[in-house]
Design a protein around this motif. Sequence first.
Motif, short mmCIF file in Angstrom:
data_model
loop_
_atom_site.label_atom_id
_atom_site.label_comp_id
_atom_site.label_asym_id
_atom_site.label_seq_id
_atom_site.Cartn_x
_atom_site.Cartn_y
_atom_site.Cartn_z
N SER B 202 0.75 -1.19 -0.15
CA SER B 202 0.04 0.30 0.09
C SER B 202 0.69 1.18 0.13
N ARG B 205 2.39 1.81 -3.45
CA ARG B 205 1.53 2.37 -4.29
C ARG B 205 1.24 3.81 -3.98
N ARG B 206 1.05 4.19 -2.72
CA ARG B 206 0.84 5.60 -2.23
C ARG B 206 2.03 6.36 -2.87
N GLU B 209 2.42 5.23 -7.54
CA GLU B 209 1.22 5.14 -8.48
C GLU B 209 0.48 6.36 -8.48
N PRO B 212 -3.62 5.39 -6.42
CA PRO B 212 -3.15 4.30 -5.61
C PRO B 212 -4.54 3.29 -5.85
N THR B 213 -5.57 4.03 -5.94
CA THR B 213 -6.88 3.33 -5.99
C THR B 213 -6.86 2.20 -7.14
N PRO B 215 -4.39 0.88 -9.70
CA PRO B 215 -2.79 0.83 -9.65
C PRO B 215 -2.54 0.32 -11.21
#
Lengths: 235, 235
Positions: B202, B205-206, B209, B212-213, B215
Amino acid sequence: MADSKPLIVVIEDEAPIRRFLRASLPLHGYRVLEAATAAEGIRHLAEQRPDLVILDLGLPDMEGLDVVRQIREWSEVPIVVLSARERESDKITALDAGADDYLTKPFGIGELLARLRVALRHGARRAAPEAATYEAGNWSVDLAARRVFVADEEVHLTPTEYRLLTVLIRHAGKVVTHRQLLRELWGDEHEDAQHTLRVHISQLRRKLEPDPTRPQHLMTEPGVGYRLREDEPGK
Amino acid sequence: MADSKPLIVVIEDEAPIRRFLRASLPLHGYRVLEAATAAEGIRHLAEQRPDLVILDLGLPDMEGLDVVRQIREWSEVPIVVLSARERESDKITALDAGADDYLTKPFGIGELLARLRVALRHGARRAAPEAATYEAGNWSVDLAARRVFVADEEVHLTPTEYRLLTVLIRHAGKVVTHRQLLRELWGDEHEDAQHTLRVHISQLRRKLEPDPTRPQHLMTEPGVGYRLREDEPGK
DNA sequence: CGGCGGCGTCAAGAAAATCTCAAGATTCAC
DNA sequence: GTGAATCTTGAGATTTTCTTGACGCCGCCG
């Protein structure tokens, strides 16, 4: 470099040998720059960026091994050592200090030339020649003279501090692992002195960074090591 | 190569010397492969891609110089020549044929080892320039410097995040099992910390990305693991 | 519809790593 | 042997990172 004659710096205090080399090398397509002392030779190195160095170990002003080591702190120029000493241990320490070849006097000119060709072969593969000074922010590190300036003020570094700095400079921009630093500074043995390393970094920051609390260049990468941040052109 | 012991091929017909090298070299951290003839040695070279070759010039089946030349036709592996011949012209021709060093028997083991280290130094530098960056989308991971950029902005990753990313990069395009990730990050023991793994993903991703929701590259494969999606040329 | 399992996010406390100051060691020159 | 410079070590404060638990979302199945 490939398009002009290779430049060789000869650091040798014995006049006869120097004369001999001055006569022979140009006949084989090399340009020659002479120095009778280590200090002068290193100055030539920094200013001329030769393709190769021929170094006599028996110099008057500096221990031969230290010359090799000092050159290796900032330059990868091929070094061919000449020496009167035949002891195996002398050869070993010189080669491990960073010399690329070791010839004992008296040597044949033919063999010397052949070994120069080998060394130049290696050197030719190398990328662009290194700079003799490193600049970042308002720092300026004169690697050949071992002097450090911050905002045009000279700063005195202790031996360890200076070596630490040169290691980081050699890998500028990259993260250097704790282990790597420890190995380069203290050898394979003391890979435990993490704390000591931190203290030296702290000292370096105090001496070099405007605000040691918020380092601009001596960055720490927690859990990994340290990194010397380079100037970014676009900023 | 850097992570395992250097491999040295010894091409030498005299059994005593071979025995000697077989005994000494492993003691100093090298793996050794022996050949009593040039043909066999060259076969080893082609198959094993060693880091260095020790070559005796007095082989039964082929003229020593030709061996050097033949190797040089397709390989740049460092070659250290051993020879009983002291004649200067022999050295010169061997070195010019492509040998990197030339030792006359009898030689000291210490000097040999030192010269091997020099030759390996050269070899390592040649092999070094690998394109050590991974690119995908607007990501750029500089594996050599351990730095990560997204859209030319540097992103700071913690050690665990970075390691997680490199594991995924190593298997780019393929699914990496939960278990596999846990093992690579924490060792065989903690194969239970699934939740921790999710948190780190997570975080990654934050940081990496855009949204992030949803990816783009750090894909989750429900029930199985994660996958790093590579760029598809057709897009 | 309601529960369940896998997953993602957030936040807080725990753990680990780092920084700094200062007090011993050590080294080296004189 | 003394003194100055340097290096190492120790301790507490501080920062960064890791782990854990709580909660919400979503799809699935009964």
